[in-house]
Write an enzyme that holds these catalytic residues in place. Structure first.
Site, short mmCIF file in Angstrom:
data_model
loop_
_atom_site.label_atom_id
_atom_site.label_comp_id
_atom_site.label_asym_id
_atom_site.label_seq_id
_atom_site.Cartn_x
_atom_site.Cartn_y
_atom_site.Cartn_z
N GLU A 161 0.82 -1.23 0.00
CA GLU A 161 0.00 0.00 0.00
C GLU A 161 0.84 1.26 0.00
O GLU A 161 0.62 2.17 0.79
CB GLU A 161 -0.96 -0.03 1.20
CG GLU A 161 -1.88 -1.24 1.16
CD GLU A 161 -2.80 -1.35 2.37
OE1 GLU A 161 -2.81 -0.44 3.21
OE2 GLU A 161 -3.52 -2.36 2.46
N ASN A 202 2.38 -4.88 -3.30
CA ASN A 202 0.98 -5.27 -3.08
C ASN A 202 0.16 -4.01 -2.80
O ASN A 202 0.60 -3.11 -2.07
CB ASN A 202 0.95 -6.19 -1.85
CG ASN A 202 -0.37 -6.90 -1.65
OD1 ASN A 202 -0.94 -7.46 -2.59
ND2 ASN A 202 -0.89 -6.86 -0.43
N HIS A 239 -10.21 -6.24 -2.78
CA HIS A 239 -11.33 -6.10 -1.84
C HIS A 239 -12.45 -5.41 -2.63
O HIS A 239 -12.39 -4.19 -2.86
CB HIS A 239 -10.93 -5.25 -0.63
CG HIS A 239 -9.83 -5.87 0.19
ND1 HIS A 239 -10.01 -7.05 0.89
CD2 HIS A 239 -8.56 -5.49 0.43
CE1 HIS A 239 -8.89 -7.36 1.53
NE2 HIS A 239 -7.99 -6.42 1.26
N GLU A 267 -5.86 -10.77 -1.59
CA GLU A 267 -6.71 -10.61 -0.39
C GLU A 267 -8.18 -10.58 -0.79
O GLU A 267 -8.94 -9.71 -0.35
CB GLU A 267 -6.35 -9.31 0.35
CG GLU A 267 -4.89 -9.20 0.74
CD GLU A 267 -4.53 -7.92 1.50
OE1 GLU A 267 -5.45 -7.22 1.95
OE2 GLU A 267 -3.34 -7.65 1.64
N ASP A 269 -11.96 -10.54 -1.19
CA ASP A 269 -13.28 -10.63 -0.58
C ASP A 269 -14.21 -9.70 -1.35
O ASP A 269 -13.76 -8.71 -1.93
CB ASP A 269 -13.29 -10.36 0.94
CG ASP A 269 -12.55 -9.11 1.37
OD1 ASP A 269 -12.41 -8.18 0.56
OD2 ASP A 269 -12.14 -9.04 2.55
O1 G3I Z 1 -3.82 -7.91 18.57
C1 G3I Z 1 -4.73 -6.98 19.15
C2 G3I Z 1 -5.23 -7.47 20.46
O2 G3I Z 1 -4.15 -7.55 21.36
C3 G3I Z 1 -6.30 -6.51 20.97
O3 G3I Z 1 -6.85 -7.02 22.15
C4 G3I Z 1 -7.42 -6.34 19.94
C5 G3I Z 1 -8.46 -5.33 20.38
O4 G3I Z 1 -9.00 -4.62 19.29
O5 G3I Z 1 -6.84 -5.88 18.75
C6 G3I Z 1 -5.89 -6.78 18.20
O6 G3I Z 1 -5.39 -6.21 17.03
C7 G3I Z 1 -6.23 -6.30 15.90
C8 G3I Z 1 -5.46 -7.02 14.81
O7 G3I Z 1 -6.22 -7.01 13.61
C9 G3I Z 1 -5.14 -8.46 15.17
O8 G3I Z 1 -6.32 -9.17 15.39
C10 G3I Z 1 -6.58 -4.89 15.46
O9 G3I Z 1 -7.41 -4.26 16.43
C11 G3I Z 1 -7.27 -4.92 14.13
O10 G3I Z 1 -7.40 -3.58 13.63
C12 G3I Z 1 -6.44 -5.72 13.13
O11 G3I Z 1 -7.14 -5.71 11.89
C13 G3I Z 1 -6.42 -6.21 10.78
C14 G3I Z 1 -6.16 -5.09 9.80
O12 G3I Z 1 -5.50 -5.61 8.65
C15 G3I Z 1 -5.28 -4.01 10.39
O13 G3I Z 1 -5.01 -3.02 9.45
C16 G3I Z 1 -7.27 -7.28 10.13
O14 G3I Z 1 -7.37 -8.39 11.01
C17 G3I Z 1 -6.63 -7.72 8.81
O15 G3I Z 1 -7.54 -8.54 8.11
C18 G3I Z 1 -6.32 -6.52 7.95
O16 G3I Z 1 -5.67 -6.94 6.78
C19 G3I Z 1 -5.32 -5.93 5.84
C20 G3I Z 1 -4.09 -6.39 5.11
O17 G3I Z 1 -3.06 -6.70 6.01
C21 G3I Z 1 -3.63 -5.33 4.10
N1 G3I Z 1 -4.69 -4.97 3.21
C22 G3I Z 1 -5.95 -4.57 3.84
C23 G3I Z 1 -6.43 -5.65 4.80
C24 G3I Z 1 -7.75 -5.27 5.40
O18 G3I Z 1 -7.66 -4.15 6.20
#
Ligand code: G3I
Length: 331
Positions: A161, A202, A239, A267, A269
């Protein structure tokens, strides 16, 4: 197969995909059912994979579907900078190791995601203002992470990105401190750490051939490759939703393929998961020799980052959706 009853139920319910209706035709269909990955591989592609991590792998139904249906895994979060080097020089690989071990034990290909990204970036990296310091911090991070899994990763998302919607470089600590030089620094360090891995750039919203972000990225990738930066492939996150219809997918992927040796849908969806949308995206990859594979961004709607849009191939109860059946029919 664990989902064969559901498949038969979908056929018996008169789904649009239910060509055969006699019971012998149904059992013939049933015996022909293969997995999504098997079908895609039989059609000449390397894999149909999914994102996962320790949390989703610990769900029994989720893990069973991955074992049977998907041929490749991408860590959804566990290889990101905040997960692997939360404080400078202290690396934590527990989550990433869990995913890599599962993939290795179950014969799944791996995509590494991601080495340099402005998001999920620890504040100590954001605070760097000195170019030499940031260069060595990038080199060290890439060397440690890509080096740990050397030989196990099919492809790395080296930079993620890095473009704005208008096709110019996104503002980040990396571009602010180093200009576009950070791209060369990251790719060269990745090449050194894991010489056999395919190295990818990517991004998202690369879903229309004439969109400024896509044309900007294509022109920069051509320029960077000509200058010797070892970029092998372009990952299109894909996406999709109403702003980005699947019907433009073929032309957009073909435009990306002009700039690199390979292309992957990294990715996938799709809001609402309309069967025809999924088939359009699968066909876009099948139509393009350079498209190596597709990765769904998760198995079940239950675990999707867009769960309110129900964009994946399995519903929140882990049942295959119509889009899944349509894909098996179409591929
Ligand atoms: O790990 C913490 C945890 O300790 C905490 O208790 C919890 C409370 O909210 O948060 C956890 O972190 C989360 C993390 O995922 C791991 O589960 C974050 O809040 C959450 O924002 C994060 O979201 C991820 C997101 O990237 C972050 O930008 C999504 O799961 C993941 O699917 C998403 O993936 C991205 C790709 O890497 C890049 N392209 C876009 C795609 C969708 O956003």
């Amino acid at each position: 197969m664990h989902y064969s009853l559901t498949f038969i139920q979908l056929l018996a319910a008169g789904s649009a995909f239910a060509a055969p209706h006699s019971s012998s035709a149904l059992s013939q269909r049933q015996s022909n059912i293969s997995s999504l990955n098997d079908e895609f591989v039989a059609s000449g592609k390397l894999y149909w994979g999914t994102a996962a991590d320790a949390g989703t792998l610990s769900e029994t139904q989720n893990a069973a579907i991955i074992k049977s249906d998907f041929g490749q895994l991408t860590p959804e979060n566990s290889m990101k900078w905040d997960a692997t080097e939360p404080t400078q020089g202290t690396f934590t690989f527990d989550g990433a190791d869990t995913l890599v071990d599962f993939a290795t034990q179950n014969g799944k290909l791996l995509r590494g995601h991601t080495l340099v990204w402005h998001s999920q970036l620890p504040s100590w990296v954001e605070a760097i203002t000195d170019p030499e310091t940031l260069t060595s911090v990038i080199q060290n991070h890439v060397t440690e992470l890509a080096g740990r899994y050397k030989g196990k990763i099919y492809a790395w998302d080296v930079v993620n990105e890095i473009f704005d919607e208008d096709g110019t470089l996104r503002e980040s600590v990396f571009s602010n401190v180093l200009g576009e030089e950070f791209v060369s620094i990251a790719f060269k360090a990745a090449k050194e750490a894991d010489p056999d891995a395919k190295l990818y750039i990517n991004d998202y919203n690369l879903d229309s051939a004439s969109y400024a972000k896509l044309t900007g990225l294509v022109s920069k990738v051509k320029e960077w490759r000509a200058a010797g930066i070892p970029i092998d492939g372009i990952g299109s996150q894909t996406h999709l939703g109403s702003a980005w219809p699947a019907s433009d997918a073929t032309e957009a992927r073909a435009a990306l393929a002009e700039a690199a040796d390979e292309v992957a849908i990294t990715e996938l969806d799709i809001a609402g998961a309309a069967p025809q949308d999924y088939v359009d995206v699968a066909n876009a990859c099948l139509a393009l020799e350079k498209c190596v594979g597709i990765t769904s961004w998760g198995v079940s709607d239950k675990d999707s980052w867009r769960d309110d849009e129900t964009p994946l191939l399995f519903d929140a109860e882990f049942q295959p959706k119509e889009a899944y059946v349509a894909l098996l029919e179409a591929i």
